[in-house]
Design an enzyme around this catalytic site. Sequence first.
Site, mmCIF file in Angstrom:
data_model
loop_
_atom_site.group_PDB
_atom_site.id
_atom_site.type_symbol
_atom_site.label_atom_id
_atom_site.label_comp_id
_atom_site.label_asym_id
_atom_site.label_seq_id
_atom_site.Cartn_x
_atom_site.Cartn_y
_atom_site.Cartn_z
ATOM 1 C CG HIS A 24 -5.612 -2.130 0.014
ATOM 2 N ND1 HIS A 24 -4.659 -2.136 -0.981
ATOM 3 C CD2 HIS A 24 -5.131 -1.324 0.997
ATOM 4 C CE1 HIS A 24 -3.647 -1.361 -0.611
ATOM 5 N NE2 HIS A 24 -3.911 -0.864 0.581
ATOM 6 C CG ASP A 27 -6.208 -3.787 -3.553
ATOM 7 O OD1 ASP A 27 -6.995 -2.844 -3.351
ATOM 8 O OD2 ASP A 27 -4.987 -3.705 -3.321
ATOM 9 C CB SER A 35 -0.933 -0.037 1.211
ATOM 10 O OG SER A 35 -1.940 0.927 1.090
#
Lengths: 381, 381
Positions: A354, A321, A155
């Site tokens: 995610h 995601d 991320s």
Amino acid sequence: MMINPHDDRYGLNRTVAFGPDQPLELDCGVRLSPLTIAYETYGTLNSDASNAVLICHALTGDHYVASKHPITGKAGWWDRMVGPGKIIDTSKLCVICANVLGSCMGTTGPTSLAPDGRAWALRLPVITIRDMVKAQAMLLDYLGVNSVLAVIGGSMGGMQVLEWAATYPERIKNAAVIASAARHSAQNIAFHEVGRQAIMADPNWRGGAYYETGSAPLAGLAVARMAAHITYLSEAGLTEKFGRRLQNRDAVSFGFDADFQVESYLRHQGLSFVERFDANSYLYITRAMDYFDITGSRGMKLAEVLRSVRARFCVVSFTSDWLYPTLESRHIVHALTAAGAPVSFVEIDSPFGHDSFLLDVPAFDDVMRGFMTSVLREAGV
Amino acid sequence: MMINPHDDRYGLNRTVAFGPDQPLELDCGVRLSPLTIAYETYGTLNSDASNAVLICHALTGDHYVASKHPITGKAGWWDRMVGPGKIIDTSKLCVICANVLGSCMGTTGPTSLAPDGRAWALRLPVITIRDMVKAQAMLLDYLGVNSVLAVIGGSMGGMQVLEWAATYPERIKNAAVIASAARHSAQNIAFHEVGRQAIMADPNWRGGAYYETGSAPLAGLAVARMAAHITYLSEAGLTEKFGRRLQNRDAVSFGFDADFQVESYLRHQGLSFVERFDANSYLYITRAMDYFDITGSRGMKLAEVLRSVRARFCVVSFTSDWLYPTLESRHIVHALTAAGAPVSFVEIDSPFGHDSFLLDVPAFDDVMRGFMTSVLREAGV
């Protein structure tokens, strides 16, 4: 400085302070000083400092990768990945993780004291992902680590990895970019803006100057977290985990309590988050992510930005995601390939959205194990 | 009652009031009275009341389908679809649209006065989609309309169409369910809960009792709208419309102003929404949508719920709609087919996300034109 970076004890919550002679030149033009960096190391740095691995954390993460969080008491956020004999094996490697600039867990951020002795609050200059990476480079210099065997992040951590590749290509030998992107999308900026507006709409926020009032904008921060948390999951995952099941009741209440499990879960996420995170830090770090466009800030194509990269890359995305969809990873892989960098790319089937990179996804473990095995083999560690 | 439903004038903002002798039996068990329904009609009802079309509006919609909104002054939300010579042709049909129960545009809702002369606020019982539909049925009775040629709705309007099919199958001859679902998903409940929490976190909300304070929870409502608005669009649409373009500046400001166009747009959406909508109404109507599970509330399978349907259905979804994805429409089509109802299903390629049904999507117009042509042909109108 009584800190010995060759010490292999865990959970020391070390800090290093850089004085007026070592300001950090921020992207906004300000020279930030003083600068404190909080970090953790796991494993022993060998004598030539050649076995270091840098892990970069995500938006609300911290440097407690594999050690107990001092507030929540929970295990580190990547405890399953980092440790002796684990995938990132600290019996052979020295893992370093620094709390990012702008955060609230020890590194300089809005909660830190400015030179005038009062908290920076919103007087702290707005920082960028590159500023975070520059601070990490100062930490590595301090620790005597010239180059790392690998830099790894998911991320916002992946953004930092890309920024390492662009800014300090000679200092990284391998790199893993997980569930990330080379620039923040319009939709992601929009979700961050909702979170910021929720915080700033809270009367306790007071333009960021709430540290001395005794009441922080917790309600706004909780709403921000709730909105963000939905984006970390997936529709299929939410349906599987909660569906329309009711929370401790047989029928709907015809009221505004948390009738559904998903509501109760979300409220809990909001309430527990505010116990461990600062609202102004949330503003600063989301802003840094929004500003992240590794090409735009340099005015060149991604392949040009990465042209000096010699590191071997591993890029990972997850099917469910939708915050950093596979398309974003493909874009990175395309550019790395065009830049002549060796790159492996894996899209992993996972229902957890995610957050997959933080959860138990065996196929992801396999990929990371393979990546780390080759890192160790190549280094002869 | 001086209202003549056969009048074809536009924009009359008619209302009908039902007294203590005609309470509405709500799903929660309460008998609601008095009940006012605000509605609009477009076109002339013929002498045997056989040319009526009922349009059901979405969450923040209203009965101003094709007439000027009294607050914003903008054209009706489906002005492009409804009017003389238009796709839903009011030179032949009489279109009826009622403001839904719980809303704030004239029909009984939290802003309405309770029998004690003070606004209902949160004392209004929580209502359901079925309650909304029952109120619409009372309106049709009042207008002398036994059955409608078609009932049409998008999003929450589509939920009402399904509820019409389940509750009053004999009163509808055709039905169009657009960008909708037979039950609200966990993710959609979660997004609504974020919106409600944003409103309830606003100190001006005061447990809903803000009508007499002179200050409504506008900041919370704006945040709720911003979060919801993202879900009405699509990532591709946002990227195309805004990308990372800056708003009236050449470089980022290194601050928390709306640097990006998408931020500025979103803030505008929030601010303009609060001028025309009530925060408590937002709570009630989102709750009604969350509660919507046409099978669950009846304890049977969807095909069983729809077993008495004789209406011809048209089900429409949009490729980029991630709030009510095509999967939800397929589920409806499957059940209708199993129930023996004739059903056409079209998934339309559109980049505009859930809002596609409100926007200029020529392929959608084609589908609706075909549907309405066959409605008119079958009815011999």
